[in-house]
Design a protein around this motif. Structure first.
Motif, PDB file in Angstrom:
ATOM      1  N   UNK A  37       0.854  -1.185   0.000  1.00  0.00           N
ATOM      2  CA  UNK A  37       0.000   0.000   0.000  1.00  0.00           C
ATOM      3  C   UNK A  37       0.889   1.233   0.000  1.00  0.00           C
ATOM      4  N   UNK A  38       0.360   2.298  -0.577  1.00  0.00           N
ATOM      5  CA  UNK A  38       1.113   3.534  -0.714  1.00  0.00           C
ATOM      6  C   UNK A  38       0.301   4.681  -0.120  1.00  0.00           C
ATOM      7  N   UNK A  39       0.995   5.620   0.464  1.00  0.00           N
ATOM      8  CA  UNK A  39       0.357   6.812   1.012  1.00  0.00           C
ATOM      9  C   UNK A  39       0.894   8.047   0.300  1.00  0.00           C
ATOM     10  N   UNK A  40      -0.047   8.871  -0.187  1.00  0.00           N
ATOM     11  CA  UNK A  40       0.297  10.087  -0.898  1.00  0.00           C
ATOM     12  C   UNK A  40      -0.296  11.288  -0.164  1.00  0.00           C
ATOM     13  N   UNK A  41       0.327  12.416  -0.403  1.00  0.00           N
ATOM     14  CA  UNK A  41      -0.203  13.670   0.107  1.00  0.00           C
ATOM     15  C   UNK A  41      -0.380  14.616  -1.075  1.00  0.00           C
ATOM     16  N   UNK A  42      -1.514  15.283  -1.096  1.00  0.00           N
ATOM     17  CA  UNK A  42      -1.799  16.203  -2.190  1.00  0.00           C
ATOM     18  C   UNK A  42      -2.105  17.570  -1.634  1.00  0.00           C
ATOM     19  N   UNK A  43      -1.262  18.536  -1.971  1.00  0.00           N
ATOM     20  CA  UNK A  43      -1.495  19.915  -1.566  1.00  0.00           C
ATOM     21  C   UNK A  43      -2.450  20.566  -2.569  1.00  0.00           C
ATOM     22  N   UNK A  44      -3.125  21.632  -2.134  1.00  0.00           N
ATOM     23  CA  UNK A  44      -4.073  22.296  -3.041  1.00  0.00           C
ATOM     24  C   UNK A  44      -3.425  22.700  -4.358  1.00  0.00           C
ATOM     25  N   UNK A  45      -4.061  22.338  -5.431  1.00  0.00           N
ATOM     26  CA  UNK A  45      -3.610  22.678  -6.773  1.00  0.00           C
ATOM     27  C   UNK A  45      -2.206  22.143  -7.061  1.00  0.00           C
ATOM     28  N   UNK A  46      -1.845  21.096  -6.365  1.00  0.00           N
ATOM     29  CA  UNK A  46      -0.534  20.489  -6.579  1.00  0.00           C
ATOM     30  C   UNK A  46      -0.724  19.019  -6.897  1.00  0.00           C
ATOM     31  N   UNK A  47       0.368  18.399  -7.254  1.00  0.00           N
ATOM     32  CA  UNK A  47       0.296  16.986  -7.590  1.00  0.00           C
ATOM     33  C   UNK A  47       0.365  16.130  -6.343  1.00  0.00           C
ATOM     34  N   UNK A  48       0.274  14.830  -6.572  1.00  0.00           N
ATOM     35  CA  UNK A  48       0.411  13.899  -5.464  1.00  0.00           C
ATOM     36  C   UNK A  48       1.885  13.645  -5.211  1.00  0.00           C
ATOM     37  N   UNK A  49       2.229  13.588  -3.949  1.00  0.00           N
ATOM     38  CA  UNK A  49       3.602  13.270  -3.594  1.00  0.00           C
ATOM     39  C   UNK A  49       3.606  12.019  -2.725  1.00  0.00           C
ATOM     40  N   UNK A  50       4.378  11.047  -3.142  1.00  0.00           N
ATOM     41  CA  UNK A  50       4.456   9.809  -2.392  1.00  0.00           C
ATOM     42  C   UNK A  50       5.102  10.063  -1.043  1.00  0.00           C
ATOM     43  N   UNK A  51       4.444   9.631   0.018  1.00  0.00           N
ATOM     44  CA  UNK A  51       4.981   9.783   1.363  1.00  0.00           C
ATOM     45  C   UNK A  51       5.734   8.533   1.783  1.00  0.00           C
ATOM     46  N   UNK A  52       5.088   7.383   1.561  1.00  0.00           N
ATOM     47  CA  UNK A  52       5.696   6.142   2.044  1.00  0.00           C
ATOM     48  C   UNK A  52       5.069   4.947   1.349  1.00  0.00           C
ATOM     49  N   UNK A  53       5.828   3.880   1.362  1.00  0.00           N
ATOM     50  CA  UNK A  53       5.376   2.604   0.817  1.00  0.00           C
ATOM     51  C   UNK A  53       5.361   1.601   1.951  1.00  0.00           C
ATOM     52  N   UNK A  54       4.266   0.893   2.103  1.00  0.00           N
ATOM     53  CA  UNK A  54       4.216  -0.092   3.185  1.00  0.00           C
ATOM     54  C   UNK A  54       3.906  -1.475   2.636  1.00  0.00           C
ATOM     55  N   UNK A  55       4.661  -2.428   3.080  1.00  0.00           N
ATOM     56  CA  UNK A  55       4.435  -3.820   2.745  1.00  0.00           C
ATOM     57  C   UNK A  55       3.911  -4.543   3.969  1.00  0.00           C
ATOM     58  N   UNK A  56       2.950  -5.392   3.759  1.00  0.00           N
ATOM     59  CA  UNK A  56       2.314  -6.096   4.861  1.00  0.00           C
ATOM     60  C   UNK A  56       3.330  -6.821   5.724  1.00  0.00           C
ATOM     61  N   UNK A  57       3.279  -6.540   7.010  1.00  0.00           N
ATOM     62  CA  UNK A  57       4.133  -7.232   7.962  1.00  0.00           C
ATOM     63  C   UNK A  57       5.522  -6.660   8.125  1.00  0.00           C
ATOM     64  N   UNK A  58       5.837  -5.588   7.442  1.00  0.00           N
ATOM     65  CA  UNK A  58       7.165  -4.997   7.600  1.00  0.00           C
ATOM     66  C   UNK A  58       7.053  -3.485   7.757  1.00  0.00           C
ATOM     67  N   UNK A  59       8.178  -2.881   8.094  1.00  0.00           N
ATOM     68  CA  UNK A  59       8.175  -1.441   8.310  1.00  0.00           C
ATOM     69  C   UNK A  59       8.006  -0.702   6.996  1.00  0.00           C
TER      70      UNK A  59
END
Lengths: 114, 115
Positions: free
Chosen positions: B33-55
């Motif tokens: 799973x991936x988490x993104x953050x989107x600022x107003x009128x901006x693109x998505x920026x990847x915050x982090x990638x998470x794999x099940x069972x690991x950091x």
């Protein structure tokens, strides 16, 4: 470094007119290319993708895009737009077939007017 | 198929509180799973990638102690914004992928407003 440029932040167009949303990328390696659509307060929906093969890719909702390696472009087109196409469109690239990491463009707001 | 659900869709809270956002894959198991953050009128920026069972693997510039990510099962990942401040206000979007080589499916996002 990789980057994705969408030169047009907003594109106004009348209903039933054709539209082209531009996307250029910069990368020193091969890329996989995507277009996503985002409706207000919603996540992203995949419109189409280019992985390999034919450079003309057809997607959902009548959209298509053409990969041009020499111009490093992946412009999105639709021959006749509808009011319902009003949304934000994002171009994205991935460097690997695992699609681990996406680099997104800044988005283009398509505003279809009646 | 391939539906990803985020909850809540909108949250408003006071500065200093912690907020948890859930991301669920409803009809498939998501190894990543991936988490993104989107600022107003901006693109998505990847915050982090998470794999099940690991950091989770955080992108450069993202404070891992500020944005806690847990991916305890194949259908659920959570993002906790700890001690939130107004500058954390944003639109957070998650995506999930069933396996390597498969495209990411995005949730509908969570609008976070910190007062």
């Amino acid at each position: 470094a990789q980057s994705v440029t969408q030169l047009d932040s907003q594109v106004p167009v009348f209903e039933e007119a054709p539209v082209e949303l531009r996307c250029n990328y910069s990368s020193s390696v091969s890329v996989y290319l995507f277009w996503y659509v985002q409706y207000p307060n919603q996540g992203l929906q995949l419109l189409l993708k280019y992985l390999s093969g034919s450079t003309l890719v057809k997607g959902i909702n009548g959209f298509e895009a053409e990969f041009n390696k020499s111009q490093t472009s992946f412009h999105l087109r639709k021959p006749s737009v509808h009011i319902s196409d009003t949304a934000e469109y994002f171009c994205a690239v991935s460097l690997s077939a695992n699609f681990n990491k996406f680099y997104f463009g800044s988005g283009t707001k398509l505003n279809v007017k009646p | 198929g391939a539906v990803v659900s985020q909850h809540p869709s909108w949250v408003i809270c006071k500065s200093g509180t912690s907020v948890k956002i859930e991301c669920r894959s409803l009809d498939f198991q998501a190894t990543t799973m991936f988490w993104y953050r989107q600022f107003p009128k901006k693109s998505l920026m990847l915050m982090a990638t998470s794999n099940e069972g690991s950091k989770a693997t955080y992108e450069q510039g993202v404070e891992k102690d500020k944005f806690l990510i847990n991916h305890a099962s194949l259908t659920l990942s959570t993002l906790t914004v700890t001690s939130a401040h107004p500058e954390d206000s944003s639109f957070y979007i998650c995506s999930a992928r069933p396996q390597a080589g498969a495209p990411q499916h995005f949730g509908d996002g969570t609008r976070l407003s910190i007062l």
